[in-house]
Design a protein around this motif. Structure first.
Motif, PDB file in Angstrom:
ATOM      1  N   GLN A   1       0.833  -1.198   0.000  1.00 19.01           N
ATOM      2  CA  GLN A   1       0.000   0.000   0.000  1.00 19.01           C
ATOM      3  C   GLN A   1       0.870   1.251   0.000  1.00 19.01           C
ATOM      4  O   GLN A   1       1.870   1.321   0.711  1.00 19.01           O
ATOM      5  CB  GLN A   1      -0.901   0.019   1.245  1.00 19.01           C
ATOM      6  CG  GLN A   1      -1.867  -1.150   1.339  1.00 19.01           C
ATOM      7  CD  GLN A   1      -2.908  -1.123   0.234  1.00 19.01           C
ATOM      8  OE1 GLN A   1      -3.332  -0.048  -0.209  1.00 19.01           O
ATOM      9  NE2 GLN A   1      -3.312  -2.300  -0.222  1.00 19.01           N
ATOM     10  N   PRO A   2       0.507   2.261  -0.827  1.00 22.42           N
ATOM     11  CA  PRO A   2       1.274   3.510  -0.796  1.00 22.42           C
ATOM     12  C   PRO A   2       1.014   4.267   0.500  1.00 22.42           C
ATOM     13  O   PRO A   2      -0.136   4.469   0.891  1.00 22.42           O
ATOM     14  CB  PRO A   2       0.743   4.275  -2.016  1.00 22.42           C
ATOM     15  CG  PRO A   2      -0.634   3.722  -2.246  1.00 22.42           C
ATOM     16  CD  PRO A   2      -0.592   2.287  -1.808  1.00 22.42           C
ATOM     17  N   LEU A   3       2.079   4.645   1.190  1.00 16.80           N
ATOM     18  CA  LEU A   3       1.959   5.454   2.401  1.00 16.80           C
ATOM     19  C   LEU A   3       2.012   6.930   2.052  1.00 16.80           C
ATOM     20  O   LEU A   3       1.312   7.750   2.636  1.00 16.80           O
ATOM     21  CB  LEU A   3       3.085   5.085   3.370  1.00 16.80           C
ATOM     22  CG  LEU A   3       3.039   5.685   4.766  1.00 16.80           C
ATOM     23  CD1 LEU A   3       1.828   5.169   5.539  1.00 16.80           C
ATOM     24  CD2 LEU A   3       4.321   5.361   5.529  1.00 16.80           C
ATOM     25  N   PHE A   4       2.848   7.262   1.069  1.00 14.58           N
ATOM     26  CA  PHE A   4       2.942   8.631   0.571  1.00 14.58           C
ATOM     27  C   PHE A   4       3.422   8.579  -0.869  1.00 14.58           C
ATOM     28  O   PHE A   4       4.353   7.840  -1.194  1.00 14.58           O
ATOM     29  CB  PHE A   4       3.916   9.457   1.412  1.00 14.58           C
ATOM     30  CG  PHE A   4       4.022  10.896   0.967  1.00 14.58           C
ATOM     31  CD1 PHE A   4       3.149  11.857   1.457  1.00 14.58           C
ATOM     32  CD2 PHE A   4       4.978  11.291   0.038  1.00 14.58           C
ATOM     33  CE1 PHE A   4       3.224  13.179   1.035  1.00 14.58           C
ATOM     34  CE2 PHE A   4       5.076  12.597  -0.381  1.00 14.58           C
ATOM     35  CZ  PHE A   4       4.188  13.548   0.116  1.00 14.58           C
ATOM     36  N   SER A   5       2.775   9.359  -1.741  1.00 17.26           N
ATOM     37  CA  SER A   5       3.166   9.437  -3.150  1.00 17.26           C
ATOM     38  C   SER A   5       3.780  10.800  -3.439  1.00 17.26           C
ATOM     39  O   SER A   5       3.233  11.836  -3.031  1.00 17.26           O
ATOM     40  CB  SER A   5       1.947   9.220  -4.060  1.00 17.26           C
ATOM     41  OG  SER A   5       1.418   7.926  -3.912  1.00 17.26           O
ATOM     42  N   PHE A   6       4.917  10.799  -4.117  1.00 22.92           N
ATOM     43  CA  PHE A   6       5.604  12.035  -4.465  1.00 22.92           C
ATOM     44  C   PHE A   6       5.015  12.580  -5.764  1.00 22.92           C
ATOM     45  O   PHE A   6       5.055  11.913  -6.805  1.00 22.92           O
ATOM     46  CB  PHE A   6       7.104  11.778  -4.618  1.00 22.92           C
ATOM     47  CG  PHE A   6       7.788  11.480  -3.316  1.00 22.92           C
ATOM     48  CD1 PHE A   6       8.480  12.466  -2.641  1.00 22.92           C
ATOM     49  CD2 PHE A   6       7.705  10.215  -2.756  1.00 22.92           C
ATOM     50  CE1 PHE A   6       9.099  12.196  -1.425  1.00 22.92           C
ATOM     51  CE2 PHE A   6       8.321   9.926  -1.544  1.00 22.92           C
ATOM     52  CZ  PHE A   6       9.011  10.919  -0.880  1.00 22.92           C
ATOM     53  N   ALA A   7       4.465  13.774  -5.685  1.00 23.61           N
ATOM     54  CA  ALA A   7       3.740  14.362  -6.815  1.00 23.61           C
ATOM     55  C   ALA A   7       4.540  15.496  -7.449  1.00 23.61           C
ATOM     56  O   ALA A   7       5.206  16.272  -6.756  1.00 23.61           O
ATOM     57  CB  ALA A   7       2.391  14.886  -6.354  1.00 23.61           C
ATOM     58  N   CYS A   8       4.461  15.578  -8.764  1.00 25.70           N
ATOM     59  CA  CYS A   8       5.050  16.675  -9.524  1.00 25.70           C
ATOM     60  C   CYS A   8       3.956  17.326 -10.356  1.00 25.70           C
ATOM     61  O   CYS A   8       3.102  16.627 -10.921  1.00 25.70           O
ATOM     62  CB  CYS A   8       6.163  16.178 -10.441  1.00 25.70           C
ATOM     63  SG  CYS A   8       7.528  15.354  -9.604  1.00 25.70           S
ATOM     64  N   SER A   9       3.999  18.636 -10.438  1.00 23.11           N
ATOM     65  CA  SER A   9       3.012  19.351 -11.226  1.00 23.11           C
ATOM     66  C   SER A   9       3.226  19.068 -12.714  1.00 23.11           C
ATOM     67  O   SER A   9       4.338  19.180 -13.221  1.00 23.11           O
ATOM     68  CB  SER A   9       3.105  20.854 -10.973  1.00 23.11           C
ATOM     69  OG  SER A   9       2.306  21.577 -11.893  1.00 23.11           O
ATOM     70  N   SER A  10       2.149  18.709 -13.406  1.00 24.10           N
ATOM     71  CA  SER A  10       2.250  18.464 -14.845  1.00 24.10           C
ATOM     72  C   SER A  10       2.424  19.767 -15.618  1.00 24.10           C
ATOM     73  O   SER A  10       2.853  19.747 -16.783  1.00 24.10           O
ATOM     74  CB  SER A  10       1.000  17.729 -15.342  1.00 24.10           C
ATOM     75  OG  SER A  10      -0.167  18.486 -15.055  1.00 24.10           O
ATOM     76  N   ASN A  11       2.130  20.888 -14.984  1.00 25.54           N
ATOM     77  CA  ASN A  11       2.258  22.186 -15.659  1.00 25.54           C
ATOM     78  C   ASN A  11       3.645  22.796 -15.473  1.00 25.54           C
ATOM     79  O   ASN A  11       4.239  23.319 -16.413  1.00 25.54           O
ATOM     80  CB  ASN A  11       1.197  23.159 -15.133  1.00 25.54           C
ATOM     81  CG  ASN A  11      -0.215  22.711 -15.469  1.00 25.54           C
ATOM     82  OD1 ASN A  11      -0.469  22.183 -16.551  1.00 25.54           O
ATOM     83  ND2 ASN A  11      -1.145  22.921 -14.552  1.00 25.54           N
TER      84      ASN A  11
END
Length: 476
Positions: A38-48
């Motif tokens: 299970q993902p505990l935290f996902s690292f997100a990047c802005s697509s813009n």
């Protein structure tokens, strides 16, 4: 002139996956809640904007004495040409960035870039290795929990490059110093918490291997590691004492290669992953005593091209491993100490892809890890790696207590206890009497000899149970 950092993260394919679940004869609530990653935290990047505020593609993870987890990302963050972060994450998934590696106005990275290892010292600080630095050849850094960074050593100065370049794989020794290797010249080094670095050994390229894959601290207080080789270069399993004595324990011949640092299992033996088993086109694992004797190899029932990249001994006495390859999906597999395949858990992209570090068994028994890609993020963002958790129902790991120093002392004196799985310790006892103590990190505790204590074993208790030291502490 400083070199601009080159990303050290590996790009791993994201595969579609099928989770192997235990079957039940009758439908039940348990059947719908079988263990899975299970993902505990996902690292997100802005697509813009392509900004990744927390960094991306995490590559290390440790559990600290405070019960939280700390890790690094080798790229991105917020700031001028951001090149990685150090983060803290709770067991519930709340993440805080402690430090971001950024460039100065000239585009150089005097405080490092692209961190690749992290360890907790006995003084409460975090220590790690990274690229960049004053000479552009890598640094060892010290970081406070509030994010203040100090560079302890910059590698390969213009006048002396004998300390190597591009350090990695920092580990804490039983003496409180740190040990590691460079990735270019075969240098094995020791560095004190104050920054005094000593080269202990430089690998003989043709017979010991050109560079080190990493080292681990074993129960005897020595460091054990493996090297990478090639068709005309030998590969070795070795022992390094804190004073710098290097001993080759086993030599591998082409086309067998260790693929990661060894680990020590509950039976006291060293285990490591190999690219192939004997002359067969399939991966394998090896086992060895600390002396190098009783060396054995075991085949793993997977196809050529598949590699068990990391192994972690867990509280069930199995080796929880990461497998990467061309013919199977990226998976967590469970192997017995004889190499028998017991269970499989699969990455599906949403829970991560491209696992990039060994699994870590937390103080509560759950397994934690990181992946370079994948994750679940809000619409409009791009997922770039996860911290994941696998609750496989394992018992919390019991502490190990191989040694303590000094071996004798009066009431009120301080004792340093060395071992493992000390995070979450609830009691320390001398001869049956409770003592005041402080957990410094997963492998070290300081305790005060209590009034009323008598000569006897030291007992450490955590959620997993109580372990007694093999030797008695003598109360004077």
């Amino acid at each position: 002139m400083n070199r601009a950092p080159i990303s050290g993260s590996r790009t791993l394919a994201v595969c579609g996956l099928v989770l192997l679940l235990a079957l039940s004869f009758t439908p039940s609530a348990d059947a719908q809640s079988q263990p899975s990653i299970q993902p505990l935290f996902s690292f997100a990047c802005s697509s813009n904007t392509n900004v990744c505020p927390n960094g991306k593609s995490p590559n290390t993870l440790i559990q600290s004495a405070d019960g939280n987890f700390y890790g690094t990302t080798p790229t991105s963050g917020i700031g001028n040409q951001a090149a990685g972060t150090v983060f803290k994450i709770s067991s519930g998934g709340q993440l805080t960035v402690l430090h971001t590696f950024v460039a100065d106005q000239d585009g150089n990275y005097p405080n490092g870039a692209i961190p690749n290892s992290l360890v907790e010292g006995n003084d409460g600080f975090l220590y790690g290795t990274a690229g960049g630095g004053a000479n552009g050849n890598g640094v060892i850094f010290k970081l406070s929990r509030t994010g203040t960074i100090q560079i302890l050593h910059s590698f390969c100065s213009p006048t002396d490059c004998g300390d190597g370049t591009d350090p990695a794989n920092l580990v804490l020794g039983a003496d409180g110093n740190f040990y590691g290797n460079d990735t270019e010249s075969g240098v094995l080094f020791r560095i004190t918490p104050s920054g005094s670095l000593t080269v202990l050994h430089t690998l003989v390229r043709l017979v010991e291997g050109p560079s080190c894959l990493g080292m681990m601290l074993a129960s005897d207080g020595n460091l054990y590691g493996t090297t990478r080789g090639g068709e005309t270069l030998l590969t070795t399993l070795f022992r390094l004492t804190p004073s710098g004595q290097f001993t080759t324990l086993h030599t591998f011949h082409y086309a067998q290669f260790p693929v990661s640092a060894p680990v020590q299992a509950s039976n006291g033996k060293l285990y490591g992953a190999m690219s192939r088993f004997e002359d067969q086109a399939a991966p394998g694992i090896f086992a060895s005593s600390l002396s190098g004797g009783n060396f054995a190899q075991f085949s793993i029932p997977f196809a050529f091209g598949d590699v068990v990249s990391y192994m972690t001994p867990a509280s069930d006495s199995n080796l929880w491993s990461i497998i990467l390859g061309s013919d199977v999906s990226e998976e967590v597999i469970v192997l017995s100490e004889a190499g028998k395949h017991r269970q499989t858990f699969t990455f599906d992209g949403a829970n991560g892809a491209g696992p990039s570090a060994p699994l870590l068994q937390g103080s509560d028994g759950r397994l934690f890890g990181v992946t370079q890609t994948g994750g679940s993020v809000p619409q409009g963002d791009v997922a770039n790696g996860v911290v994941f958790v696998l609750n496989a129902g394992l018992a919390a790991p019991k502490p190990t207590v191989p040694s303590f120093n000094p071996s004798a002392g009066k009431v009120g004196s301080q004792v340093m206890i060395h071992g493992g799985h000390f995070v979450g310790t609830t009691a320390v006892m001398f001869g049956g009497i409770s003592a005041k103590f402080k957990v410094l990190n997963t492998g070290n505790i300081t305790a005060t000899v209590p009034a009323g204590a008598s000569t006897g074993a030291i007992a450490i208790t955590n959620k997993g149970g109580t372990t007694l030291s093999k030797n008695n502490f003598n109360v004077q």
